[in-house]
Write a protein that holds these residues in place. Structure first.
Motif, PDB file in Angstrom:
ATOM      1  N   UNK A   9       0.829  -1.207   0.000  1.00 57.65           N
ATOM      2  CA  UNK A   9       0.000   0.000   0.000  1.00 57.65           C
ATOM      3  C   UNK A   9       0.862   1.256   0.000  1.00 57.65           C
ATOM      4  N   UNK A  10       0.474   2.231  -0.804  1.00 57.90           N
ATOM      5  CA  UNK A  10       1.152   3.517  -0.816  1.00 57.90           C
ATOM      6  C   UNK A  10       0.392   4.440   0.133  1.00 57.90           C
ATOM      7  N   UNK A  11       1.120   5.158   0.989  1.00 58.04           N
ATOM      8  CA  UNK A  11       0.539   6.148   1.890  1.00 58.04           C
ATOM      9  C   UNK A  11       1.322   7.429   1.646  1.00 58.04           C
ATOM     10  N   UNK A  12       0.703   8.382   0.940  1.00 56.33           N
ATOM     11  CA  UNK A  12       1.453   9.511   0.418  1.00 56.33           C
ATOM     12  C   UNK A  12       0.616  10.774   0.300  1.00 56.33           C
ATOM     13  N   UNK A  13       1.290  11.901   0.139  1.00 57.77           N
ATOM     14  CA  UNK A  13       0.586  13.156  -0.128  1.00 57.77           C
ATOM     15  C   UNK A  13       0.240  13.253  -1.614  1.00 57.77           C
ATOM     16  N   UNK A  14       0.865  12.402  -2.426  1.00 58.33           N
ATOM     17  CA  UNK A  14       0.615  12.396  -3.882  1.00 58.33           C
ATOM     18  C   UNK A  14      -0.795  11.884  -4.151  1.00 58.33           C
ATOM     19  N   UNK A  15      -1.601  12.692  -4.838  1.00 52.27           N
ATOM     20  CA  UNK A  15      -2.961  12.237  -5.130  1.00 52.27           C
ATOM     21  C   UNK A  15      -3.297  12.324  -6.619  1.00 52.27           C
ATOM     22  N   UNK A  16      -2.316  12.673  -7.445  1.00 50.98           N
ATOM     23  CA  UNK A  16      -2.545  12.784  -8.883  1.00 50.98           C
ATOM     24  C   UNK A  16      -2.765  11.438  -9.548  1.00 50.98           C
ATOM     25  N   UNK A  17      -3.647  11.431 -10.533  1.00 46.60           N
ATOM     26  CA  UNK A  17      -3.987  10.201 -11.250  1.00 46.60           C
ATOM     27  C   UNK A  17      -2.752   9.575 -11.915  1.00 46.60           C
ATOM     28  N   UNK A  18      -1.855  10.414 -12.427  1.00 46.06           N
ATOM     29  CA  UNK A  18      -0.659   9.915 -13.113  1.00 46.06           C
ATOM     30  C   UNK A  18       0.242   9.128 -12.149  1.00 46.06           C
ATOM     31  N   UNK A  19       0.434   9.677 -10.950  1.00 46.91           N
ATOM     32  CA  UNK A  19       1.282   9.021  -9.950  1.00 46.91           C
ATOM     33  C   UNK A  19       0.623   7.726  -9.488  1.00 46.91           C
ATOM     34  N   UNK A  20      -0.696   7.761  -9.298  1.00 44.45           N
ATOM     35  CA  UNK A  20      -1.424   6.552  -8.882  1.00 44.45           C
ATOM     36  C   UNK A  20      -1.283   5.458  -9.934  1.00 44.45           C
ATOM     37  N   UNK A  21      -1.369   5.843 -11.197  1.00 39.77           N
ATOM     38  CA  UNK A  21      -1.238   4.887 -12.291  1.00 39.77           C
ATOM     39  C   UNK A  21       0.164   4.283 -12.312  1.00 39.77           C
ATOM     40  N   UNK A  22       1.162   5.138 -12.071  1.00 39.00           N
ATOM     41  CA  UNK A  22       2.548   4.662 -12.020  1.00 39.00           C
ATOM     42  C   UNK A  22       2.716   3.638 -10.889  1.00 39.00           C
ATOM     43  N   UNK A  23       2.089   3.920  -9.751  1.00 42.37           N
ATOM     44  CA  UNK A  23       2.135   3.001  -8.619  1.00 42.37           C
ATOM     45  C   UNK A  23       1.458   1.684  -8.937  1.00 42.37           C
ATOM     46  N   UNK A  24       0.325   1.771  -9.580  1.00 39.67           N
ATOM     47  CA  UNK A  24      -0.434   0.563  -9.948  1.00 39.67           C
ATOM     48  C   UNK A  24       0.384  -0.300 -10.915  1.00 39.67           C
TER      49      UNK A  24
END
Length: 120
Positions: A79-94
């Protein structure tokens, strides 16, 4: 007892996460960055890894990629727990293999509910 690895370069954030999870009955280990976390994960077994995205030495997304290469962590919830909430960053994480994404500041009850949901 389920063991969780909390990874964040902020000591106060690690303490808050550890306190929240320990109060829910989990055993918690802490790491200050992805490189330390990866070494710990190679030596120990964790039921779940909870990590920040932006950290020195090795960021959270690089950590997720590295953990997914280890047979023991192929199916472990990350699980990522971060201040980053942008769709691009989430997609990169996924794409890297992250199981889920929580945004700081976190709600303790939501964190516990999410952790319980992904580790059963």
């Amino acid at each position: 007892m389920k063991r969780i690895l909390a990874v964040d370069d902020s000591a106060s954030m690690r303490q808050m996460v550890a306190f929240t999870l320990k109060s829910a009955g989990f055993e918690v280990a802490e790491a200050a960055d992805g490189a330390i976390a990866l070494e710990m994960a190679k030596k120990e077994s964790f039921s779940l890894v909870l990590c920040d995205v932006n950290m020195p030495n090795m960021d959270g997304i690089a950590l997720v990629r590295a953990l997914r290469q280890l047979p023991a962590y192929k199916f472990t919830p990350l699980l990522m727990l971060t201040t980053e909430s942008g769709a691009e960053k989430k997609q990169e994480g996924k794409q890297a293999g992250a199981t889920g994404w929580l945004v700081k500041p976190f709600n303790p009850d939501q964190l516990i509910a999410t952790v319980n949901k992904v580790i059963g």
